[in-house]
Design a protein around this motif. Structure first.
Motif, PDB file in Angstrom:
ATOM      1  N   TYR A 112     -28.147  16.616  46.302  1.00  0.00           N
ATOM      2  CA  TYR A 112     -28.914  17.854  46.159  1.00  0.00           C
ATOM      3  C   TYR A 112     -28.219  18.881  45.268  1.00  0.00           C
ATOM      4  CZ  TYR A 112     -31.536  15.786  49.994  1.00  0.00           C
ATOM      5  OH  TYR A 112     -32.269  14.933  50.766  1.00  0.00           O
ATOM      6  N   LYS A 113     -27.110  18.454  44.633  1.00  0.00           N
ATOM      7  CA  LYS A 113     -26.368  19.278  43.658  1.00  0.00           C
ATOM      8  C   LYS A 113     -25.674  20.480  44.299  1.00  0.00           C
ATOM      9  CE  LYS A 113     -28.550  16.452  41.013  1.00  0.00           C
ATOM     10  NZ  LYS A 113     -27.932  15.138  40.747  1.00  0.00           N
ATOM     11  N   THR A 114     -25.467  20.465  45.605  1.00  0.00           N
ATOM     12  CA  THR A 114     -24.913  21.636  46.289  1.00  0.00           C
ATOM     13  C   THR A 114     -23.587  21.338  46.993  1.00  0.00           C
ATOM     14  OG1 THR A 114     -26.135  21.144  48.325  1.00  0.00           O
ATOM     15  CG2 THR A 114     -27.235  22.534  46.705  1.00  0.00           C
ATOM     16  N   ALA A 115     -22.944  20.222  46.678  1.00  0.00           N
ATOM     17  CA  ALA A 115     -21.701  19.843  47.371  1.00  0.00           C
ATOM     18  C   ALA A 115     -20.639  20.921  47.204  1.00  0.00           C
ATOM     19  CB  ALA A 115     -21.184  18.515  46.824  1.00  0.00           C
ATOM     20  N   GLY A 116     -19.830  21.083  48.245  1.00  0.00           N
ATOM     21  CA  GLY A 116     -18.695  22.002  48.172  1.00  0.00           C
ATOM     22  C   GLY A 116     -18.848  23.273  48.976  1.00  0.00           C
ATOM     23  N   GLU A 117     -19.985  23.501  49.604  1.00  0.00           N
ATOM     24  CA  GLU A 117     -20.215  24.766  50.312  1.00  0.00           C
ATOM     25  C   GLU A 117     -19.470  24.793  51.654  1.00  0.00           C
ATOM     26  OE1 GLU A 117     -21.514  27.419  49.266  1.00  0.00           O
ATOM     27  OE2 GLU A 117     -22.595  26.816  47.455  1.00  0.00           O
ATOM     28  N   ILE A 118     -18.155  24.684  51.575  1.00  0.00           N
ATOM     29  CA  ILE A 118     -17.337  24.600  52.786  1.00  0.00           C
ATOM     30  C   ILE A 118     -17.358  25.896  53.594  1.00  0.00           C
ATOM     31  CG2 ILE A 118     -15.169  25.314  51.668  1.00  0.00           C
ATOM     32  CD1 ILE A 118     -13.808  23.098  53.406  1.00  0.00           C
ATOM     33  N   GLY A 119     -17.593  27.012  52.939  1.00  0.00           N
ATOM     34  CA  GLY A 119     -17.650  28.292  53.654  1.00  0.00           C
ATOM     35  C   GLY A 119     -18.772  28.354  54.670  1.00  0.00           C
ATOM     36  N   HIS A 120     -19.806  27.542  54.460  1.00  0.00           N
ATOM     37  CA  HIS A 120     -20.958  27.559  55.361  1.00  0.00           C
ATOM     38  C   HIS A 120     -20.894  26.465  56.425  1.00  0.00           C
ATOM     39  CE1 HIS A 120     -23.043  30.721  53.153  1.00  0.00           C
ATOM     40  NE2 HIS A 120     -22.617  30.132  52.051  1.00  0.00           N
ATOM     41  N   THR A 121     -19.777  25.728  56.481  1.00  0.00           N
ATOM     42  CA  THR A 121     -19.621  24.747  57.553  1.00  0.00           C
ATOM     43  C   THR A 121     -19.392  25.481  58.866  1.00  0.00           C
ATOM     44  OG1 THR A 121     -17.245  24.551  57.079  1.00  0.00           O
ATOM     45  CG2 THR A 121     -18.709  22.938  56.063  1.00  0.00           C
ATOM     46  N   ILE A 122     -19.990  24.958  59.911  1.00  0.00           N
ATOM     47  CA  ILE A 122     -19.919  25.600  61.226  1.00  0.00           C
ATOM     48  C   ILE A 122     -18.695  25.102  61.983  1.00  0.00           C
ATOM     49  CG2 ILE A 122     -21.078  25.849  63.458  1.00  0.00           C
ATOM     50  CD1 ILE A 122     -23.739  25.649  61.933  1.00  0.00           C
ATOM     51  N   LEU A 123     -17.849  26.030  62.407  1.00  0.00           N
ATOM     52  CA  LEU A 123     -16.637  25.681  63.157  1.00  0.00           C
ATOM     53  C   LEU A 123     -16.810  25.921  64.651  1.00  0.00           C
ATOM     54  CD1 LEU A 123     -13.745  27.009  60.878  1.00  0.00           C
ATOM     55  CD2 LEU A 123     -14.814  24.751  60.909  1.00  0.00           C
ATOM     56  N   THR A 124     -17.645  26.891  65.006  1.00  0.00           N
ATOM     57  CA  THR A 124     -17.860  27.206  66.422  1.00  0.00           C
ATOM     58  C   THR A 124     -19.357  27.381  66.650  1.00  0.00           C
ATOM     59  OG1 THR A 124     -17.545  29.570  65.977  1.00  0.00           O
ATOM     60  CG2 THR A 124     -15.617  28.334  66.702  1.00  0.00           C
ATOM     61  N   SER A 125     -20.044  26.282  66.941  1.00  0.00           N
ATOM     62  CA  SER A 125     -21.498  26.315  67.023  1.00  0.00           C
ATOM     63  C   SER A 125     -22.010  27.175  68.174  1.00  0.00           C
ATOM     64  CB  SER A 125     -22.052  24.896  67.172  1.00  0.00           C
ATOM     65  OG  SER A 125     -21.623  24.312  68.390  1.00  0.00           O
ATOM     66  N   ALA A 194      -6.205  31.983  58.922  1.00  0.00           N
ATOM     67  CA  ALA A 194      -5.560  30.812  58.321  1.00  0.00           C
ATOM     68  C   ALA A 194      -5.723  29.581  59.199  1.00  0.00           C
ATOM     69  CB  ALA A 194      -4.078  31.105  58.088  1.00  0.00           C
ATOM     70  N   HIS A 195      -5.697  29.787  60.513  1.00  0.00           N
ATOM     71  CA  HIS A 195      -5.906  28.690  61.459  1.00  0.00           C
ATOM     72  C   HIS A 195      -7.277  28.045  61.225  1.00  0.00           C
ATOM     73  CE1 HIS A 195      -5.917  26.540  65.311  1.00  0.00           C
ATOM     74  NE2 HIS A 195      -7.107  27.073  65.556  1.00  0.00           N
ATOM     75  N   HIS A 196      -8.306  28.862  61.032  1.00  0.00           N
ATOM     76  CA  HIS A 196      -9.653  28.338  60.791  1.00  0.00           C
ATOM     77  C   HIS A 196      -9.739  27.628  59.438  1.00  0.00           C
ATOM     78  CE1 HIS A 196     -11.422  29.998  64.377  1.00  0.00           C
ATOM     79  NE2 HIS A 196     -11.024  31.224  64.069  1.00  0.00           N
ATOM     80  N   VAL A 197      -9.090  28.194  58.417  1.00  0.00           N
ATOM     81  CA  VAL A 197      -9.082  27.549  57.105  1.00  0.00           C
ATOM     82  C   VAL A 197      -8.422  26.175  57.195  1.00  0.00           C
ATOM     83  CG1 VAL A 197      -8.245  27.675  54.734  1.00  0.00           C
ATOM     84  CG2 VAL A 197      -9.103  29.740  55.849  1.00  0.00           C
ATOM     85  N   GLY A 198      -7.315  26.100  57.919  1.00  0.00           N
ATOM     86  CA  GLY A 198      -6.618  24.822  58.096  1.00  0.00           C
ATOM     87  C   GLY A 198      -7.494  23.781  58.771  1.00  0.00           C
ATOM     88  N   ILE A 199      -8.268  24.200  59.762  1.00  0.00           N
ATOM     89  CA  ILE A 199      -9.179  23.280  60.454  1.00  0.00           C
ATOM     90  C   ILE A 199     -10.250  22.770  59.482  1.00  0.00           C
ATOM     91  CG2 ILE A 199     -11.000  23.127  62.197  1.00  0.00           C
ATOM     92  CD1 ILE A 199      -9.353  25.010  63.941  1.00  0.00           C
ATOM     93  N   ALA A 200     -10.824  23.672  58.675  1.00  0.00           N
ATOM     94  CA  ALA A 200     -11.861  23.274  57.722  1.00  0.00           C
ATOM     95  C   ALA A 200     -11.306  22.286  56.694  1.00  0.00           C
ATOM     96  CB  ALA A 200     -12.433  24.504  57.026  1.00  0.00           C
ATOM     97  N   ILE A 201     -10.104  22.539  56.207  1.00  0.00           N
ATOM     98  CA  ILE A 201      -9.492  21.617  55.248  1.00  0.00           C
ATOM     99  C   ILE A 201      -9.215  20.274  55.921  1.00  0.00           C
ATOM    100  CG2 ILE A 201      -7.437  21.170  53.838  1.00  0.00           C
ATOM    101  CD1 ILE A 201      -7.286  24.182  53.306  1.00  0.00           C
ATOM    102  N   ALA A 202      -8.735  20.305  57.155  1.00  0.00           N
ATOM    103  CA  ALA A 202      -8.480  19.070  57.894  1.00  0.00           C
ATOM    104  C   ALA A 202      -9.754  18.251  58.060  1.00  0.00           C
ATOM    105  CB  ALA A 202      -7.869  19.384  59.261  1.00  0.00           C
ATOM    106  N   ASN A 203     -10.861  18.922  58.353  1.00  0.00           N
ATOM    107  CA  ASN A 203     -12.139  18.224  58.476  1.00  0.00           C
ATOM    108  C   ASN A 203     -12.517  17.525  57.172  1.00  0.00           C
ATOM    109  OD1 ASN A 203     -12.540  19.003  61.136  1.00  0.00           O
ATOM    110  ND2 ASN A 203     -13.762  20.803  60.616  1.00  0.00           N
ATOM    111  N   ALA A 204     -12.359  18.241  56.053  1.00  0.00           N
ATOM    112  CA  ALA A 204     -12.717  17.674  54.752  1.00  0.00           C
ATOM    113  C   ALA A 204     -11.814  16.501  54.386  1.00  0.00           C
ATOM    114  CB  ALA A 204     -12.640  18.762  53.678  1.00  0.00           C
ATOM    115  N   VAL A 205     -10.519  16.640  54.630  1.00  0.00           N
ATOM    116  CA  VAL A 205      -9.571  15.578  54.288  1.00  0.00           C
ATOM    117  C   VAL A 205      -9.756  14.376  55.205  1.00  0.00           C
ATOM    118  CG1 VAL A 205      -7.118  14.965  54.132  1.00  0.00           C
ATOM    119  CG2 VAL A 205      -7.911  17.181  53.276  1.00  0.00           C
TER     120      VAL A 205
END
Length: 272
Positions: A112-125, A194-205
């Motif tokens: 859908y040409k929109t890959a990379g929108e990591i800021g909109h990933t939900i960490l605490t639903s 930073a803790h939340h950023v680390g979790i998001a990066i961990a999810n992606a990796v």
């Protein structure tokens, strides 16, 4: 905004030592780069805008559009801290949070040409509405809003004094000053972000088995090395499997130039 873009290009045309051959643009939002279509740029209130057509009416040059973090990630991959990576993620933290991916030498846009929108990933639903996504928890906007709320609730901090007449409009430089002076409240809020950023990066990796991550953006570039250390510590705690802990998380070395250079490189690539 479009008028200002055209003015900038006209200015460059008049003052460049050689003729302009193409224009590259980084757009803060979801972009279909093949169609030249801005799907949605929230801050600009743009939706389904054929920006390439709008610009080509006034500029007789090839135009390449992409997401602003995609062009920044491409700049980092070609000329910056991502150079030599096989699979790269860029995560840029500022007013919002955006991401970009380069796999095997190519920007990855997805179906859908929109890959990379990591800021909109939900960490605490199940968190409160407005405090669920990475951007809502760890962008500069989120950090500043939380700090203002805490100061207004009488938590001690040097921030009002450091911001002076600009309080409560806190910019990254003020946060950096508060961090350098070891303001306890600022350190606490930044470490939590930073803790939340680390979790998001961990999810992606964990999902994509990436070998390098470049962390950039205005906030990251203003703060000292503790910011990246806290991100890495959180990443190490949450990534799976253990072999993925080898992924290198590195700071951007191009700063604000990453996006400019990446957009220019993509523009040049389109005509060669």
């Amino acid at each position: 905004v479009i008028d200002r873009i055209v003015e900038c290009i006209d200015h460059l045309s008049k003052h460049s030592k050689s003729p302009l051959a193409a224009v590259g643009l980084g757009i803060p939002g979801a972009v279909d780069s093949r169609q030249g279509l801005v799907l949605e740029a929230v801050n600009l209130r743009w939706k389904n805008l054929r920006l390439d057509i709008e610009l080509k009416r006034r500029i007789k040059l090839p135009i390449v559009l992409d997401n602003d973090v995609n062009v920044g990630t491409w700049g980092a991959y070609r000329l910056g801290a991502g150079k030599g990576a096989e699979n790269l993620m860029g995560i840029f933290i500022g007013t919002g949070i955006g991401g970009g991916f380069v796999f095997h030498g190519q920007l990855f846009h997805g179906h859908y040409k929109t890959a990379g929108e990591i800021g909109h990933t939900i960490l605490t639903s199940r968190g409160p509405v407005g405090l669920q996504t990475l951007e809502q928890l760890a962008s500069r906007t989120a950090i500043v809003n939380r700090l203002i709320q805490m100061v207004n609730a009488n938590h001690p901090s040097s921030l009002p004094k450091l911001a002076g007449k600009k309080w409560p409009k806190i910019r990254s430089k003020v946060l950096a000053k508060a961090m350098k002076s070891n303001d306890e409240l600022t350190l606490h809020i930044l470490q939590d972000a930073a803790h939340h950023v680390g979790i998001a990066i961990a999810n992606a990796v964990t999902l994509l088995s990436i070998d390098r991550v470049v962390v950039g953006g205005g906030l990251s570039e203003a703060l000292d090395s503790r910011w990246l250390r806290w991100i890495n510590e959180s990443f190490q705690q949450h990534v799976f499997p253990n072999i993925c802990k080898r992924c290198k998380i590195v700071p951007s070395i191009l700063d604000d130039d990453a996006g400019f250079l990446g957009a220019a490189l993509l523009a040049r690539k389109s005509i060669t």
